[in-house]
Design a protein around this motif. Structure first.
Motif, mmCIF file in Angstrom:
data_model
loop_
_atom_site.group_PDB
_atom_site.id
_atom_site.type_symbol
_atom_site.label_atom_id
_atom_site.label_comp_id
_atom_site.label_asym_id
_atom_site.label_seq_id
_atom_site.Cartn_x
_atom_site.Cartn_y
_atom_site.Cartn_z
ATOM 1 N N ASN A 144 0.821 -1.214 0.000
ATOM 2 C CA ASN A 144 0.000 0.000 0.000
ATOM 3 C C ASN A 144 0.855 1.264 0.000
ATOM 4 O OD1 ASN A 144 -2.319 -1.509 0.029
ATOM 5 N ND2 ASN A 144 -2.724 -1.245 2.207
ATOM 6 N N GLU A 145 2.060 1.162 0.582
ATOM 7 C CA GLU A 145 2.970 2.310 0.653
ATOM 8 C C GLU A 145 3.862 2.416 -0.576
ATOM 9 O OE1 GLU A 145 5.052 1.631 4.291
ATOM 10 O OE2 GLU A 145 3.294 1.995 5.556
ATOM 11 N N GLY A 146 3.615 1.550 -1.563
ATOM 12 C CA GLY A 146 4.388 1.606 -2.792
ATOM 13 C C GLY A 146 5.710 0.875 -2.721
ATOM 14 N N LEU A 147 5.873 0.024 -1.729
ATOM 15 C CA LEU A 147 7.118 -0.712 -1.542
ATOM 16 C C LEU A 147 6.962 -2.154 -2.014
ATOM 17 C CD1 LEU A 147 7.908 0.457 2.113
ATOM 18 C CD2 LEU A 147 8.743 1.489 -0.026
ATOM 19 N N VAL A 148 8.016 -2.706 -2.591
ATOM 20 C CA VAL A 148 8.034 -4.145 -2.839
ATOM 21 C C VAL A 148 8.162 -4.824 -1.476
ATOM 22 C CG1 VAL A 148 9.226 -6.069 -3.915
ATOM 23 C CG2 VAL A 148 9.097 -3.872 -5.098
ATOM 24 N N PRO A 149 7.189 -5.635 -1.081
ATOM 25 C CA PRO A 149 7.209 -6.197 0.268
ATOM 26 C C PRO A 149 8.410 -7.098 0.523
ATOM 27 C CG PRO A 149 5.048 -6.451 -0.734
ATOM 28 C CD PRO A 149 5.982 -6.022 -1.820
ATOM 29 N N ASP A 150 8.769 -7.200 1.793
ATOM 30 C CA ASP A 150 9.745 -8.209 2.195
ATOM 31 C C ASP A 150 9.155 -9.580 1.874
ATOM 32 O OD1 ASP A 150 11.314 -6.166 3.288
ATOM 33 O OD2 ASP A 150 10.268 -6.300 5.210
ATOM 34 N N VAL A 151 9.952 -10.415 1.250
ATOM 35 C CA VAL A 151 9.430 -11.718 0.823
ATOM 36 C C VAL A 151 9.511 -12.690 2.007
ATOM 37 C CG1 VAL A 151 9.550 -13.544 -0.904
ATOM 38 C CG2 VAL A 151 10.186 -11.216 -1.525
ATOM 39 N N THR A 152 8.588 -12.494 2.956
ATOM 40 C CA THR A 152 8.507 -13.403 4.096
ATOM 41 C C THR A 152 7.783 -14.688 3.727
ATOM 42 O OG1 THR A 152 6.520 -12.224 4.807
ATOM 43 C CG2 THR A 152 8.605 -11.556 5.805
ATOM 44 N N GLY A 153 7.009 -14.629 2.671
ATOM 45 C CA GLY A 153 6.290 -15.808 2.218
ATOM 46 C C GLY A 153 5.838 -15.620 0.784
ATOM 47 N N LEU A 154 5.347 -16.676 0.184
ATOM 48 C CA LEU A 154 4.855 -16.628 -1.189
ATOM 49 C C LEU A 154 3.842 -17.740 -1.397
ATOM 50 C CD1 LEU A 154 7.573 -18.055 -3.609
ATOM 51 C CD2 LEU A 154 7.748 -18.215 -1.155
ATOM 52 N N SER A 155 3.091 -17.611 -2.477
ATOM 53 C CA SER A 155 2.089 -18.624 -2.805
ATOM 54 C C SER A 155 2.213 -18.991 -4.272
ATOM 55 C CB SER A 155 0.679 -18.101 -2.526
ATOM 56 O OG SER A 155 0.486 -17.866 -1.147
ATOM 57 N N GLY A 156 1.796 -20.198 -4.605
ATOM 58 C CA GLY A 156 1.873 -20.595 -6.002
ATOM 59 C C GLY A 156 1.460 -22.032 -6.226
ATOM 60 N N GLY A 157 1.814 -22.536 -7.385
ATOM 61 C CA GLY A 157 1.438 -23.894 -7.734
ATOM 62 C C GLY A 157 2.365 -24.477 -8.776
ATOM 63 N N ILE A 158 2.220 -25.771 -8.960
ATOM 64 C CA ILE A 158 3.014 -26.524 -9.938
ATOM 65 C C ILE A 158 2.011 -27.309 -10.781
ATOM 66 C CG2 ILE A 158 4.986 -28.094 -10.224
ATOM 67 C CD1 ILE A 158 5.496 -27.607 -7.152
ATOM 68 N N PRO A 159 1.412 -26.666 -11.794
ATOM 69 C CA PRO A 159 0.294 -27.282 -12.518
ATOM 70 C C PRO A 159 0.601 -28.656 -13.094
ATOM 71 C CG PRO A 159 0.518 -24.967 -13.110
ATOM 72 C CD PRO A 159 1.715 -25.312 -12.284
ATOM 73 N N THR A 160 1.832 -28.863 -13.541
ATOM 74 C CA THR A 160 2.158 -30.105 -14.243
ATOM 75 C C THR A 160 2.219 -31.326 -13.338
ATOM 76 O OG1 THR A 160 4.433 -29.276 -14.108
ATOM 77 C CG2 THR A 160 3.328 -29.112 -16.234
ATOM 78 N N ILE A 161 2.179 -31.134 -12.019
ATOM 79 C CA ILE A 161 2.062 -32.291 -11.123
ATOM 80 C C ILE A 161 0.794 -33.065 -11.455
ATOM 81 C CG2 ILE A 161 1.748 -33.056 -8.730
ATOM 82 C CD1 ILE A 161 3.213 -30.583 -7.816
ATOM 83 N N HIS A 162 -0.278 -32.324 -11.720
ATOM 84 C CA HIS A 162 -1.595 -32.925 -11.927
ATOM 85 C C HIS A 162 -2.036 -32.902 -13.385
ATOM 86 C CE1 HIS A 162 -1.843 -32.894 -7.577
ATOM 87 N NE2 HIS A 162 -1.544 -31.603 -7.605
ATOM 88 N N ASP A 163 -1.405 -32.055 -14.188
ATOM 89 C CA ASP A 163 -1.783 -31.929 -15.588
ATOM 90 C C ASP A 163 -0.522 -31.870 -16.442
ATOM 91 O OD1 ASP A 163 -2.944 -31.461 -18.014
ATOM 92 O OD2 ASP A 163 -3.622 -29.417 -17.555
ATOM 93 N N PRO A 164 0.068 -33.015 -16.739
ATOM 94 C CA PRO A 164 1.313 -33.028 -17.522
ATOM 95 C C PRO A 164 1.176 -32.407 -18.903
ATOM 96 C CG PRO A 164 0.912 -35.166 -16.485
ATOM 97 C CD PRO A 164 -0.340 -34.363 -16.304
ATOM 98 N N SER A 165 -0.057 -32.226 -19.384
ATOM 99 C CA SER A 165 -0.240 -31.655 -20.717
ATOM 100 C C SER A 165 0.237 -30.212 -20.803
ATOM 101 C CB SER A 165 -1.721 -31.723 -21.123
ATOM 102 O OG SER A 165 -2.496 -30.786 -20.393
#
Length: 473
Positions: A300-321
């Motif tokens: 909100n203050e225009g700063l790139v946040p400290d990367v204390t955590g992140l979220s995501g996925g690995i689609p090809t684990i379940h969908d090799p296509s």
């Protein structure tokens, strides 16, 4: 999307839209521990019990309640036109469990609700994360329907991915449109909505072509661009121009890095729990909900946040296509500002590589095999890229407008324009700036279609949405 009327009414499964329901929906990992969301409530409870037994008991109790709220209150609310708050409250209160739902939905922020229910920070993070996924500030009092739906679905409802990627949903809808005589013009923005005698008569594309409408024009573009960019101000009341100018976009967006990999990320903690390597999504590194709220504040203050955590996925684990045989794709993201305090939006060109490396460094704390030698390609996707790719997501706001109590329900985009009809005859709003909001739920389009059919006396070939026929409890 699999719970939406769009999927069932349009029979998208006949057009190649197929859902994959991995056994493990989401993994929460930090250096102190982990737990897993399964599609099965009892399996999730047992995973929570390894963290904190009391929270597992609480989860078993509230999960069943949440499912009833989801099916009987939240989905019917999302897939219908919003009503004024007093009428909405009275209607909800008459439903089984409605009084308790209102106590929570109106009286708590997601953060307060998580703190009341659970004692483990790891489990609290999971509930708060559902609000963050919905682009909602978890410290804001009140929990709009779409936000509550996201929180509940991860904890208690089925979650899926689309085989071949979410673009297959758009591709399926394209086929439905074209088979029924519609035509889509790719790569052409709308320059102007033609208005005559206070009636929408058609559109002019960026390339100058004009198309006239016999009956109506529907805009899924946000109200700022629809009213202030595409309609001559002489056709608009001053009150509409003012409200459009004051429409709020979210203060922060998303920075995401996409990866092409020789080998999928393998998590060290999976040596203790092999299922960790088979999750649909991951939330990694956060030690407490305040880590998330602090990242929001920094963004909100225009700063790139400290990367204390992140979220995501690995689609090809379940969908090799989604990758060549034997290879993998992955994506991981953090909250981020569109307008950087030091240099504005244009500064992203200079900092995106550095932010990418910070995300990868955090990922490697948990999945050390994501080394440079394992990475075939990496692509940073900044908030500026979001707006450039999808222009109506102004400021990189993926929900086409801030999700907050004053812009939710009967107030989305604002009171007086929340019924999908506008001040211009024959012009309708049908995008994420309308109720119930963004994410891939199909609610605004479904509700707008109902409004258009009612106004034009078109017989509805689709049934009234009935969540009890779709959601099993």
């Amino acid at each position: 999307m699999h719970d939406s009327p769009a999927h069932h009414d349009l029979q998208l499964d006949k057009y190649g839209v197929e859902y994959i329901f991995p056994r493990v929906k989401k993994a929460y990992i930090n250096h102190n521990g982990y737990f897993l969301h399964y599609q099965d409530i009892e399996a999730t409870a047992q995973s929570i019990a390894r963290v904190f037994q009391k929270d597992a008991d609480t989860y078993r109790r509230v999960a069943r309640q949440w499912l009833h709220w989801y099916r009987d209150i939240i989905l019917p609310d999302m897939y219908s036109a919003p009503t004024p708050p007093d009428i909405w409250e009275a209607e909800i209160r008459r439903k089984p469990g409605g009084a308790e739902f209102l106590r929570v939905a109106l009286g708590y922020s997601p953060l307060e609700y998580a703190n009341e229910l659970f004692e483990s920070d790891l489990v609290r993070i999971a509930l708060v994360r559902g609000a963050v996924i919905s682009e909602y500030d978890p410290a804001t009092k009140g929990i709009p329907s779409l936000v509550f739906a996201t929180m509940i679905s991860w904890f208690a409802q089925k979650n899926a991915m689309v085989r071949g990627g979410t673009r297959q949903v758009a591709e399926g809808i394209r086929q439905v449109i074209e088979e029924n005589g519609g035509k889509i013009f790719l790569g052409n923005g709308v320059q102007k909505i033609i208005v005559e005698n206070n009636t929408a008569k058609g559109v002019i594309l960026d390339d100058g072509r004009e198309f006239y409408a016999d009956r109506f024009v529907a805009s899924s573009v946000n109200p700022v661009q629809t009213f202030l960019f595409m309609i001559d101000e002489s056709h608009l009341p001053e009150s509409v121009r003012e409200k459009a100018a004051n429409f709020k976009f979210k203060e922060q967006s998303i920075f995401r890095v996409f990866l092409c990999l020789k080998e999928r990320p393998l998590f060290t903690m999976a040596e203790r729990e092999p299922d960790l390597n088979h999750s649909l999504y991951y939330t990694i590194g956060y030690d407490s909900p305040t880590d998330m709220t602090r990242m929001m504040q920094q963004a909100n203050e225009g700063l790139v946040p400290d990367v204390t955590g992140l979220s995501g996925g690995i689609p090809t684990i379940h969908d090799p296509s989604q990758a060549p045989p034997g290879f993998h794709t992955a994506f991981f993201s953090i909250l981020a500002p569109f307008d950087l305090a030091d240099g504005g939006p244009g500064k992203w060109n200079d900092v995106s590589r550095d932010v990418t490396e910070k995300l990868l460094a955090k990922l490697r704390e948990y999945a050390p095999n994501v080394k440079d030698a394992n990475i075939i390609g990496k692509f940073p996707y900044t908030p500026v890229d979001i707006e450039a790719c999808i222009p109506d997501m102004m400021n990189g706001d993926i929900c086409q407008g801030k999700v907050c109590p004053e812009q939710s329900g009967f107030n989305r985009p604002w009171a007086g324009m929340s019924q999908y009809r506008t001040c211009i005859d024959g012009l309708y709003l049908c995008g994420a700036s309308s109720h119930p909001g963004g994410l891939a739920v199909g609610g605004p389009g479904y509700n707008a279609a109902n409004a258009i059919a009612e106004d034009l006396k078109i017989e509805k070939w689709w049934p009234q949405y009935d969540a009890t026929k779709i959601v099993t409890i």
